[in-house]
Structure formats: C-alpha cells, structure tokens
Design a protein around this motif. Structure first.
Motif, PDB file in Angstrom:
ATOM      1  N   UNK A 195     -14.436 -32.745  -6.205  1.00  0.00           N
ATOM      2  CA  UNK A 195     -15.688 -32.842  -6.972  1.00  0.00           C
ATOM      3  C   UNK A 195     -15.470 -32.432  -8.427  1.00  0.00           C
ATOM      4  N   UNK A 196     -14.725 -31.353  -8.628  1.00  0.00           N
ATOM      5  CA  UNK A 196     -14.465 -30.873  -9.985  1.00  0.00           C
ATOM      6  C   UNK A 196     -13.669 -31.907 -10.787  1.00  0.00           C
ATOM      7  N   UNK A 197     -12.685 -32.531 -10.146  1.00  0.00           N
ATOM      8  CA  UNK A 197     -11.881 -33.544 -10.821  1.00  0.00           C
ATOM      9  C   UNK A 197     -12.709 -34.779 -11.165  1.00  0.00           C
ATOM     10  N   UNK A 198     -13.522 -35.227 -10.228  1.00  0.00           N
ATOM     11  CA  UNK A 198     -14.352 -36.415 -10.458  1.00  0.00           C
ATOM     12  C   UNK A 198     -15.356 -36.156 -11.582  1.00  0.00           C
ATOM     13  N   UNK A 199     -15.983 -34.991 -11.592  1.00  0.00           N
ATOM     14  CA  UNK A 199     -16.941 -34.657 -12.641  1.00  0.00           C
ATOM     15  C   UNK A 199     -16.263 -34.604 -14.004  1.00  0.00           C
ATOM     16  N   UNK A 200     -15.059 -34.048 -14.052  1.00  0.00           N
ATOM     17  CA  UNK A 200     -14.337 -33.934 -15.325  1.00  0.00           C
ATOM     18  C   UNK A 200     -13.995 -35.297 -15.912  1.00  0.00           C
ATOM     19  N   UNK A 201     -13.833 -36.297 -15.051  1.00  0.00           N
ATOM     20  CA  UNK A 201     -13.472 -37.642 -15.506  1.00  0.00           C
ATOM     21  C   UNK A 201     -14.678 -38.512 -15.833  1.00  0.00           C
ATOM     22  N   UNK A 202     -15.879 -38.028 -15.542  1.00  0.00           N
ATOM     23  CA  UNK A 202     -17.093 -38.840 -15.746  1.00  0.00           C
ATOM     24  C   UNK A 202     -17.796 -38.426 -17.030  1.00  0.00           C
ATOM     25  N   UNK A 203     -18.037 -39.367 -17.951  1.00  0.00           N
ATOM     26  CA  UNK A 203     -18.744 -39.036 -19.185  1.00  0.00           C
ATOM     27  C   UNK A 203     -20.110 -38.414 -18.903  1.00  0.00           C
ATOM     28  N   UNK A 204     -20.449 -37.364 -19.648  1.00  0.00           N
ATOM     29  CA  UNK A 204     -21.744 -36.686 -19.577  1.00  0.00           C
ATOM     30  C   UNK A 204     -21.968 -35.994 -18.223  1.00  0.00           C
ATOM     31  N   UNK A 205     -20.886 -35.727 -17.508  1.00  0.00           N
ATOM     32  CA  UNK A 205     -21.012 -34.996 -16.243  1.00  0.00           C
ATOM     33  C   UNK A 205     -20.339 -33.639 -16.375  1.00  0.00           C
ATOM     34  N   UNK A 206     -20.808 -32.679 -15.592  1.00  0.00           N
ATOM     35  CA  UNK A 206     -20.169 -31.376 -15.530  1.00  0.00           C
ATOM     36  C   UNK A 206     -20.236 -30.854 -14.119  1.00  0.00           C
ATOM     37  N   UNK A 207     -19.239 -30.085 -13.785  1.00  0.00           N
ATOM     38  CA  UNK A 207     -19.140 -29.476 -12.452  1.00  0.00           C
ATOM     39  C   UNK A 207     -19.611 -28.032 -12.537  1.00  0.00           C
ATOM     40  N   UNK A 208     -20.411 -27.607 -11.556  1.00  0.00           N
ATOM     41  CA  UNK A 208     -20.918 -26.238 -11.524  1.00  0.00           C
ATOM     42  C   UNK A 208     -20.465 -25.575 -10.227  1.00  0.00           C
ATOM     43  N   UNK A 209     -19.637 -24.526 -10.305  1.00  0.00           N
ATOM     44  CA  UNK A 209     -19.204 -23.828  -9.087  1.00  0.00           C
ATOM     45  C   UNK A 209     -20.364 -23.107  -8.422  1.00  0.00           C
ATOM     46  N   UNK A 210     -20.188 -22.838  -7.149  1.00  0.00           N
ATOM     47  CA  UNK A 210     -21.229 -22.175  -6.368  1.00  0.00           C
ATOM     48  C   UNK A 210     -20.616 -20.968  -5.664  1.00  0.00           C
ATOM     49  N   UNK A 211     -20.473 -19.846  -6.397  1.00  0.00           N
ATOM     50  CA  UNK A 211     -19.847 -18.672  -5.780  1.00  0.00           C
ATOM     51  C   UNK A 211     -20.740 -18.072  -4.696  1.00  0.00           C
ATOM     52  N   UNK A 212     -20.104 -17.606  -3.645  1.00  0.00           N
ATOM     53  CA  UNK A 212     -20.848 -16.956  -2.568  1.00  0.00           C
ATOM     54  C   UNK A 212     -20.801 -15.451  -2.777  1.00  0.00           C
ATOM     55  N   UNK A 213     -21.957 -14.853  -2.937  1.00  0.00           N
ATOM     56  CA  UNK A 213     -22.024 -13.431  -3.235  1.00  0.00           C
ATOM     57  C   UNK A 213     -22.201 -12.571  -1.987  1.00  0.00           C
ATOM     58  N   UNK A 214     -22.327 -13.194  -0.838  1.00  0.00           N
ATOM     59  CA  UNK A 214     -22.453 -12.446   0.410  1.00  0.00           C
ATOM     60  C   UNK A 214     -23.891 -12.100   0.738  1.00  0.00           C
ATOM     61  N   UNK A 215     -24.120 -11.812   2.005  1.00  0.00           N
ATOM     62  CA  UNK A 215     -25.450 -11.403   2.435  1.00  0.00           C
ATOM     63  C   UNK A 215     -26.154 -12.476   3.229  1.00  0.00           C
ATOM     64  N   UNK A 216     -26.694 -12.092   4.390  1.00  0.00           N
ATOM     65  CA  UNK A 216     -27.392 -13.039   5.239  1.00  0.00           C
ATOM     66  C   UNK A 216     -28.707 -13.504   4.632  1.00  0.00           C
TER      67      UNK A 216
END
Length: 251
Positions: A195-216
């Motif tokens: 996903x990160x690679x595809x977004x980087x190659x697409x004009x006007x696109x950006x990749x946003x990570x989704x860190x898991x901070x823990x907790x039910x």
C-alpha cells in the motif's frame, strides 16, 4: 514504480497455511461462526463539520470500516472523525460522505463505490485491506487492484488528495485466535508495505500509517472492528495528514 519481484513472503505464508491447514481451517470457521455480525453504522452517510469557506468535500471509500461498522453513527465513524480532524486543522468547513460495505475488497470498491464519489471531492480516504488479506489473494493481486482503484479515483475526482490508510494491524485483533492471528498479521503487514509503495507512485496520493497503541478499548463488541475511540484515533490520523497536504500545496 518499485515492483515486488519476490513473492517469498506469500510463499512462506502459503507454506505455513498448508502445514497447519486443519488448525487454521478450524480457527477460521470458529471466527466466522462466533464473531457477531454487526450492522453498518446507522443514520445519514453524509454530514458537515462547520468552518470557514470554501468547503472541503471529503469521501471515505472501502470496506466495513468505511461503512462505520462498530461506530454509533457515521459522524463518529471514520468519515465523520476524519472530517472533524481536517476541519480542526484547516479551519475550513468539511462536507463528508461514507461509501463502503461489509466484506468489500479493493476490486469491489473500485466498481461499486468510486462512482459514488462526487467529482468535486477534495479528499478521498481509502480504507481497505482486511478482506483482501482474508480472501487469500496474492500480494501482486492486491497491488494490481489497489493501483487500479487509485487510478479510477483520480479519474473520478481529478483534484482530490487520495489518502491511502494503512492496512489495519490484524496481528492485534482480539477476535482472531492464535496462531491464525499471527499468520494474518504477517500477511497484513506485507499488504501494508505494498500500500505504501502504491501510494508513493500515485500522483496526489499519500500513505498514512496506522500504529496500534494497545488496549481493548480500541475495539467494539465484536473485538474485530474499531470502537468509537478507535475510529476517533484513526480519523485524526487521516484527517490531519490530508490537512497537512492541503496546507503544503497552498504555501
């Protein structure tokens, strides 16, 4: 664009699946049987966050999370929370809409939900990956379908910033039993790198990570989809990333 010339991750996944096939098959069956089937978020699928003119149009497209499964309503789902963060950061009004359904894959989203996006949309958030991971498709298939989806989105809304959200961290989903959870987590990570690679190659696109901070408390009652808190944190990340891109383009 950088291609993944090596499918070793997929081969390793397939080998692990085959070696533990009876156990994984049983766990997958139990997961489908025991996980509550929640409905999509109730109420209007569109709304507006007040602010200064001109209004920014924001659309969220994708799977069950785009449809707000686990949220009390769409305003507190991914679309509404992304819009709130975008409005807070830019000071502008944001008109948002949600376009997704339970079980959606990248290919299905391309044909069903991209055509629903208003042509004047300024931000499109793409929330996908879980169903593609679960489907057993190869990484190259995910790459191909995601590329086609982003290309279709660019044609539909030429001026839009496309926010490609990370594939959710399935290795942390409480509803999935071990060792199936670990196996799906590895696949989700592999798809996320694509996903990160595809977004980087697409004009006007950006990749946003989704860190898991823990907790039910990040999960709703089915322990698979986000809770209102989970959507709030997720929407803050996507909304603020879009705002930063808009502000950068304006400066």
């Amino acid at each position: 664009m950088k291609r993944l010339n090596d499918n070793s991750g997929y081969v390793a996944w397939a080998a692990a699946l085959l070696s533990g096939l009876p156990l994984f098959a049983w766990q997958a069956y139990r997961l489908r049987r025991d996980t509550p089937r929640l409905e999509e978020a109730p109420g209007p699928r569109e709304g507006e966050v007040t602010g200064e003119a001109p209004v920014i149009r924001l659309a969220v497209i994708g799977e069950s999370t785009a449809a707000g499964v686990g949220a009390p309503d769409h305003a507190r789902g991914l679309a509404g929370r992304s819009a709130a963060a975008l409005a807070a950061r830019t000071g502008r009004a944001v008109r948002w809409s949600a376009h997704g359904h339970n079980g959606a894959t990248a290919r299905q989203t391309r044909y069903r939900h991209v055509p629903e996006v208003d042509r004047g949309t300024g931000v499109v958030v793409v929330a996908l990956g879980v169903n593609d991971v679960l489907s057993g498709c190869a990484p190259e298939t995910w790459r191909h379908n995601l590329e086609k989806l982003l290309a279709s989105t660019r044609r539909r809304a030429p001026g839009a910033i496309i926010v490609v959200s990370a594939v959710p961290p399935m290795g942390h989903f409480p509803a999935i039993p071990q060792p199936l959870r670990a196996l799906l987590g590895v696949r989700a990570q592999a798809f996320d790198r694509i996903s990160a690679l595809v977004a980087a190659a697409c004009p006007r696109a950006l990749y946003v990570p989704l860190p898991y901070e823990g907790g039910s408390d990040y999960f709703c009652e089915d322990r698979f989809h986000p809770s209102a808190l989970g959507y709030d944190r997720w929407g803050t990340l996507t909304g603020e990333a879009a705002a930063l891109r808009i502000q950068s383009a304006a400066s």
